[in-house]
Design a protein around this motif. Sequence first.
Motif, PDB file in Angstrom:
ATOM      1  N   ALA A  59      -6.046  -1.338   2.130  1.00 22.04           N
ATOM      2  CA  ALA A  59      -5.034  -0.407   1.646  1.00 22.04           C
ATOM      3  C   ALA A  59      -3.676  -0.997   2.004  1.00 22.04           C
ATOM      4  O   ALA A  59      -3.386  -1.215   3.178  1.00 22.04           O
ATOM      5  N   HIS A  60      -2.871  -1.276   1.012  1.00 23.34           N
ATOM      6  CA  HIS A  60      -1.584  -1.901   1.326  1.00 23.34           C
ATOM      7  C   HIS A  60      -0.608  -0.867   1.877  1.00 23.34           C
ATOM      8  O   HIS A  60      -0.546   0.268   1.407  1.00 23.34           O
ATOM      9  N   MET A  61       0.136  -1.274   2.891  1.00 24.00           N
ATOM     10  CA  MET A  61       1.052  -0.351   3.553  1.00 24.00           C
ATOM     11  C   MET A  61       2.506  -0.561   3.145  1.00 24.00           C
ATOM     12  O   MET A  61       3.383   0.209   3.559  1.00 24.00           O
ATOM     13  N   ASP A  62       2.791  -1.591   2.359  1.00 23.14           N
ATOM     14  CA  ASP A  62       4.169  -1.821   1.931  1.00 23.14           C
ATOM     15  C   ASP A  62       4.542  -0.906   0.773  1.00 23.14           C
ATOM     16  O   ASP A  62       3.680  -0.350   0.085  1.00 23.14           O
ATOM     17  N   ALA A 166      -3.374   6.147   0.106  1.00 20.68           N
ATOM     18  CA  ALA A 166      -4.603   5.408   0.392  1.00 20.68           C
ATOM     19  C   ALA A 166      -4.666   4.975   1.850  1.00 20.68           C
ATOM     20  O   ALA A 166      -5.746   4.906   2.438  1.00 20.68           O
ATOM     21  N   CYS A 167      -3.506   4.688   2.452  1.00 20.80           N
ATOM     22  CA  CYS A 167      -3.493   4.392   3.895  1.00 20.80           C
ATOM     23  C   CYS A 167      -4.005   5.593   4.681  1.00 20.80           C
ATOM     24  O   CYS A 167      -4.754   5.439   5.657  1.00 20.80           O
ATOM     25  N   ALA A 168      -3.603   6.803   4.266  1.00 18.97           N
ATOM     26  CA  ALA A 168      -4.087   8.018   4.930  1.00 18.97           C
ATOM     27  C   ALA A 168      -5.601   8.138   4.802  1.00 18.97           C
ATOM     28  O   ALA A 168      -6.298   8.504   5.757  1.00 18.97           O
ATOM     29  N   PHE A 188      -5.024  -2.932   6.646  1.00 11.65           N
ATOM     30  CA  PHE A 188      -3.799  -2.360   6.098  1.00 11.65           C
ATOM     31  C   PHE A 188      -2.913  -3.555   5.759  1.00 11.65           C
ATOM     32  O   PHE A 188      -2.353  -4.200   6.643  1.00 11.65           O
ATOM     33  N   THR A 189      -2.825  -3.859   4.470  1.00 14.64           N
ATOM     34  CA  THR A 189      -2.260  -5.134   4.062  1.00 14.64           C
ATOM     35  C   THR A 189      -0.754  -5.064   3.828  1.00 14.64           C
ATOM     36  O   THR A 189      -0.180  -3.999   3.592  1.00 14.64           O
ATOM     37  N   ILE A 212     -13.403  -3.613  -1.182  1.00 14.92           N
ATOM     38  CA  ILE A 212     -13.003  -2.368  -1.847  1.00 14.92           C
ATOM     39  C   ILE A 212     -11.513  -2.147  -1.577  1.00 14.92           C
ATOM     40  O   ILE A 212     -11.099  -2.010  -0.416  1.00 14.92           O
ATOM     41  N   ALA A 213     -10.730  -2.133  -2.634  1.00 11.26           N
ATOM     42  CA  ALA A 213      -9.321  -1.780  -2.490  1.00 11.26           C
ATOM     43  C   ALA A 213      -9.171  -0.267  -2.605  1.00 11.26           C
ATOM     44  O   ALA A 213      -9.808   0.370  -3.454  1.00 11.26           O
TER      45      ALA A 213
END
Length: 328
Positions: A59-62, A166-168, A188-189, A212-213
């Motif tokens: 899950a990308h965090m940016d 998605a981070c949540a 967390f990308t 899995i993204a």
Amino acid sequence: MKELLEKLTQAYGPSGSENSIRELIKSELSGYETKTDALGNLIIEKEGKQGGKKIMFAAHMDEIGVMVTHIDKDGFLRFDFIGGVNPYQLPAERVRFANGTIGVIGLEKIDKISDLNREKLYIDIGAESKEEAEKLVSIGDSASFISPFVDLGNRFVSKAMDNRSACAVLVKLLQNLPETDNHIVAVFTVQEEVGLRGATTAAFATEPDYGIALDVTATGDTPKGLTMDVGLGKGAAIKVKDRSIMVHPYVKEKLVELAEKNNISYQMEVLEFGGTDAGAIHLSRSGVPSGAISIPCRYVHSRSEMVDIRDMEAALKLAQAFCGADLR
């Protein structure tokens, strides 16, 4: 999940400047040993049993944002975009720099709306000279957009739902992860919005068997919107394709099977544009069967992205089911 989502969306973290959001996520996962790699990805691993598969959840965090490119003699800032930013949405919007400096995006006089582009925009931080502005910001400083978190019942509005929603989900997955045969790698990308960069290096380093993204996707449920069979409140979206990946048939079929077996609401997602971290993961090393569990999101890449809590909960349940799946 609402309280977590509000904290995450309001945190600062444009691509390349993810320190603050990474530290916030780490604080939510204090029970886990975490690792930060050279690019800034936050990696958490949970061992499975011998013979289980290694699954990478990303899950990308940016978030999208802007970066200062020039300060003029009167203290106004010119800027470049970080990620996919629509210039038509920017006049009179506010931005926040990492040091707390606030700016308003202004627009030069134009004769017609078609003349509006990035070169016509500037940031006003209230400075009266270049020297005064340089005490607050520097060339290369990044800023994120300002937008409050709004609760509309089952639906929430904020900046950075892409991809803090998605981070949540990934945080909650780790906080409630049962013992499984499979080895779980949660990442967390960083820098997804500028080219899936964090996922590229993380997948190479962790060598998963499956990827899995977890990300948002667009919807087709607004007046005269996209012709797309994804809508808010209809469940997790199981990706079929986007510009970065043709989802591996086995992964897609397994996600559908798990959703139906566990009575999880789902919908199929065919996205005609954009991509996710799965696009980088599936090309790592000799190839990784990959897919994506998406959260439908209206008004993507705006300051008012909208998601539905029921879709987030369905995405969480589907991710949990995949963790415990018997994979070939």
